[in-house]
Scaffold this active site. Sequence first.
Site, mmCIF file in Angstrom:
data_model
loop_
_atom_site.group_PDB
_atom_site.id
_atom_site.type_symbol
_atom_site.label_atom_id
_atom_site.label_comp_id
_atom_site.label_asym_id
_atom_site.label_seq_id
_atom_site.Cartn_x
_atom_site.Cartn_y
_atom_site.Cartn_z
ATOM 1 N N HIS A 171 33.700 65.406 83.636
ATOM 2 C CA HIS A 171 34.761 66.964 83.775
ATOM 3 C C HIS A 171 36.170 65.359 83.995
ATOM 4 O O HIS A 171 36.119 64.624 84.718
ATOM 5 C CB HIS A 171 34.664 67.292 85.145
ATOM 6 C CG HIS A 171 34.297 66.848 86.857
ATOM 7 N ND1 HIS A 171 35.080 66.643 87.124
ATOM 8 C CD2 HIS A 171 33.072 66.055 86.886
ATOM 9 C CE1 HIS A 171 35.327 65.930 88.391
ATOM 10 N NE2 HIS A 171 33.365 65.560 88.149
ATOM 11 N N ASP A 179 35.878 59.715 90.337
ATOM 12 C CA ASP A 179 34.897 61.075 89.946
ATOM 13 C C ASP A 179 36.008 62.065 89.032
ATOM 14 O O ASP A 179 36.641 63.004 89.966
ATOM 15 C CB ASP A 179 35.049 61.415 91.236
ATOM 16 C CG ASP A 179 34.080 62.605 91.316
ATOM 17 O OD1 ASP A 179 33.409 63.211 90.253
ATOM 18 O OD2 ASP A 179 33.574 63.978 92.181
ATOM 19 N N GLU A 181 35.528 71.379 87.432
ATOM 20 C CA GLU A 181 34.128 71.078 88.364
ATOM 21 C C GLU A 181 33.980 71.256 89.801
ATOM 22 O O GLU A 181 32.857 71.764 90.319
ATOM 23 C CB GLU A 181 33.117 69.372 87.553
ATOM 24 C CG GLU A 181 32.384 68.983 87.860
ATOM 25 C CD GLU A 181 32.234 68.415 89.069
ATOM 26 O OE1 GLU A 181 31.378 68.311 89.273
ATOM 27 O OE2 GLU A 181 33.130 68.532 89.853
ATOM 28 N N GLU A 182 35.301 70.822 90.431
ATOM 29 C CA GLU A 182 35.020 70.479 91.599
ATOM 30 C C GLU A 182 35.576 71.520 92.541
ATOM 31 O O GLU A 182 34.987 71.919 93.535
ATOM 32 C CB GLU A 182 36.893 69.810 91.667
ATOM 33 C CG GLU A 182 36.325 68.445 91.563
ATOM 34 C CD GLU A 182 35.547 67.130 92.150
ATOM 35 O OE1 GLU A 182 34.415 67.862 92.770
ATOM 36 O OE2 GLU A 182 35.153 66.531 92.048
ATOM 37 N N HIS A 228 35.566 61.289 96.320
ATOM 38 C CA HIS A 228 36.351 62.243 97.370
ATOM 39 C C HIS A 228 37.646 61.974 97.976
ATOM 40 O O HIS A 228 38.084 62.735 99.026
ATOM 41 C CB HIS A 228 35.650 63.415 97.015
ATOM 42 C CG HIS A 228 35.329 64.409 96.506
ATOM 43 N ND1 HIS A 228 34.565 66.329 96.476
ATOM 44 C CD2 HIS A 228 34.724 64.418 95.071
ATOM 45 C CE1 HIS A 228 34.358 65.981 96.034
ATOM 46 N NE2 HIS A 228 33.705 65.378 94.882
#
Length: 340
Positions: A60, A170, A198-199, A309
């Site tokens: 992603h 990420d 995605e998140e 994150h």
Amino acid sequence: MLLKKLAQSCGVSGNEKEVRDLILQEVKPYVDKIVIDPIGNLIVTKKGRNNLPSIMVSAHMDEVGLMVKAIDDKGFVKFLPVGGIDDRILVSKVVQIGTEKIKGVIGAKAIHLQKPDERKKALKHDQLYIDIGAKSKEEAEKLVSIGDYISFCSDYIEFGENLIKAKALDDRVGCAMLINLLKNNYDCTIHALFAVQEEVGLRGAKVAAYRLNPALSIVLEATTCHDLTDVDAPHFSTKLGEGPALSIADMGTYYNKNLVKKVIEIAQNNNISIQLKQTIKGGNDAGVIHTSREGIPTVALSVPCRYIHSPICVINKNDYKNMLNLVDLLLKNLKKEEII
């Protein structure tokens, strides 16, 4: 370096264009078909032999970040989180806002002015603001607007023994890996999905999996690494430097057992370090891919990432290299009849 360029690009969920444009330029010479779908996914295809099943390999493009919610009379910017962000990491971070990348600093009431009970609690995002140096609402509105995306400013730094620190690892590690895989030739047809959003709910992968309906799917990710001094096994999830993490199950997916066994077999036969993810918390795009249409056998491999994150994600370069090698061998050795 490719990973550095990807990590320093801005692509908060729903605003992935800058990352997508970079990836598009990188993959163009190596693929047979390019599609940007209505939701913003970049889907590229590298054709193999017609009698072999197609495999979708996904990563992603989006990162967690913030969005402008309001501008107050003094010119301070109020904001909302986009994706899963721990409010405790926000204070004092440098950010950039909108297409012009207006710089700002996330501020709060000085500790000298806080009441004793306020000091005992982590400040929530709605207690914070972004200072862009404006003196009034009118001045601020010339620079930023409600709805503008906000990303963290964080330098890409290599430090210690094979470690990398950057924002958005990420899942820019997965994107970098997928770009490099497309430079190789495989017998099977590869659909490379660079997914959006995605998140915020696995949205891009959901529509792409339905569109492509591949025979098999491999998800390339970064995952939680909490191998710190106050955490004992099995609560550490993964450990930095011990190889890519193979997921057995998480909150969205029970992974295909035959695919999991195949990954372990290839790793063992080729002396590639690998570890099993020790916790089931979290999830990834596999959660919507494996339930698409009649069902798609899916496996997920991830690079362990400390402080995920946040603006200071940390990975080990050896974990990245081992995962790239493992996925390359997996694509060369996957047979649909062994999996289903």
